[in-house]
Design a protein around this motif. Structure first.
Motif: not given
Ligand code: HSE
Length: 447
Positions: A106-108, A160-164, A197-199, A202-204, A206-208, A310-313
């Motif tokens: 849970n990164k958040a 660190v964000n796969g979606t973007t 959160a992705d675009v 915000l997700d990135a 949290d991770k950095i 792979p950053g997710a899955g």
């Molecule tokens: N939403 C995140 C991503 C999933 O697109 O990388 C993994 O944290």
């Protein structure tokens, strides 16, 4: 808590994508590390008992009472993979209070409440491990804590964000605009229905925050991390970047700020930030495409190390979760005292908070696309305006006409962001300037 010859009991909170992948590895331990055979899934907390499950677990160990898992005296390790802030944070804290080791993806929660959680864990003498919180299946947390910890880390730069990364890769290969690719990514399941959160980065962020804390040994406040997403990136910017030899990536960066170390008698500040960035096409991160993640770590004396994968899955993230479980199992197996001290390479070493510099103090290069009247002297006026604020230009090119206006792309040398913004504000007042549709940072030259 020693497990010299016994089994270690796991309480799994969540049986979604990551939870199912975790259970799958634990249930099929053959041809994997032998220590896995000494782990057993004791109980599993789920939201609904009626949902069909992709893994074959006895119905008797499933419960909707998640609290009963974190307080269960038989459970040794609580694995939190439900995500979201609450009840995840409270369950983690309660598990710690009951003497359980915790593994979380849970990164958040870690980015916001890491301080509270690690302080409680240290007091209770338990581990909280979070390999799966950053980079999915890529081992990055353990290397930072262990193999790379003898280095002085200078910079961490991550995709660190796969979606973007998927969206930017398709925008580049198809020449398509953001909204069009996002809609298609949502249809294909690569982007969430609510992609915020992705675009928006915000997700990135949290991770950095998590990576920077580990790499620099300090606690970082998420609210001090500068964050800018990719919604404003246009097909035109991607095309211009390409013509200038760059590719646009959403980068999460942590590095020592450019100011003189400790010039004000205080410890040096860190610059921790997320923003789209123009990267030279030859940069190691420039060829990280689609949903893949990569983290480039630069330190002394090691130089550059890039971790890619792979950053997710389900499977990749579960691989990271189970690696944390295994680490704890190994440590519990080799200790004999019930209150053994925590292993110094797995317990958090970041106890002091860190000063984070503001984005205005960043020294970087910039790309700006400016629409102007198509008349003589315009480029000179632009140059004078930047010069008035100490902004040195690396290149100024007029590429096209757009809506009857000259489209001028400017790339600067390293400049102080504050000075660049002042120059832009003055530029906007010039009568020859119609619009400044985009401003992006370019990976800085070494400072
Ligand atoms: N939403 C995140 C991503 C999933 O697109 O990388 C993994 O944290």
């Amino acid at each position: 808590m020693a497990i010299a010859a016994g089994v270690l009991k796991i309480g799994l909170l969540g049986l979604g994508t990551v939870g199912s992948g975790t259970a799958d590895i634990l249930l099929h331990a053959d041809r994997r590390h032998p220590l896995l055979q000494r782990l057993t899934i004791h109980r599993v907390g789920v939201r609904s008992l009626d949902k069909p499950r992709p893994v074959d677990l006895p119905a008797s160990i499933l419960t909707t009472d998640l609290e009963s898992i974190v307080t269960d005296p038989d459970i040794d390790i609580v694995v939190e993979v439900i995500g979201g802030l609450e009840p995840a944070r409270s369950l983690i804290l309660k598990a710690i209070a009951h003497g359980k080791h915790v593994v979380t993806a849970n990164k958040a929660v870690i980015a916001r409440y890491g301080d509270e959680i690690f302080t409680a864990a240290e007091k209770a003498g338990v581990y909280v491990l979070e390999e799966a919180a950053v980079g999915g299946g890529i081992p990055v947390i353990q290397p930072l804590k262990q193999a790379l910890s003898v280095n002085r880390i200078r910079t961490i730069t991550g995709i660190v964000n796969g979606t973007t990364n998927y969206i930017l890769t398709r925008m580049r290969s198809e020449g398509a605009d953001f909204a069009e690719v996002l809609a298609d990514a949502q249809r294909l399941g690569y982007a969430e229905a609510d992609p915020t959160a992705d675009v928006d980065g915000l997700d990135a962020a949290d991770k950095i925050t998590i990576l920077a804390s580990l790499a620099f040994g300090k606690r970082i406040k998420l609210e001090e991390v500068y964050c800018e997403g990719i919604r404003q990136i246009s097909a035109a910017d991607i095309a211009y970047a390409e013509r200038l030899g760059f590719v646009i990536k959403l980068l999460a960066i942590a590095e020592q700020a450019w100011e003189q170390s400790g010039a004000d008698g205080q410890p040096p500040r860190l610059s921790v930030r997320v923003h789209p960035t123009l990267l030279p096409q030859s940069h190691p991160l420039a060829s990280v495409n689609e949903v893949y993640n990569a983290v480039l770590i630069e330190g002394e004396p090691i130089g550059q190390v890039m971790l890619y994968g792979p950053g997710a899955g389900s499977g990749p993230t579960a691989s990271a979760v189970v690696s944390d479980i295994l680490n704890i199992a190994a440590l519990l197996g080799i200790t004999s005292a019930s209150q053994a001290p925590l292993h110094p390479l797995l317990a958090p070493s970041h106890q002091q908070s860190c000063r984070v510099s503001t984005i205005a103090d960043l020294k970087t290069r910039f790309y700006a696309r400016v629409l102007t009247q198509d008349q003589p002297g315009v480029i000179g006026k632009l140059g004078t305006c930047f010069g008035n604020h100490g902004v040195s230009l690396e290149s100024v090119v007029q590429i096209d006409l757009r809506q009857g206006k000259a489209e001028i792309v400017v790339v600067t040398h390293n400049v102080l962001e504050r000075n660049f913004r002042q120059a832009l504000a003055e530029l906007e007042t010039l009568d020859v300037v119609a619009q400044i549709p985009s401003v992006l940072r370019v990976l800085a030259d070494s400072l």
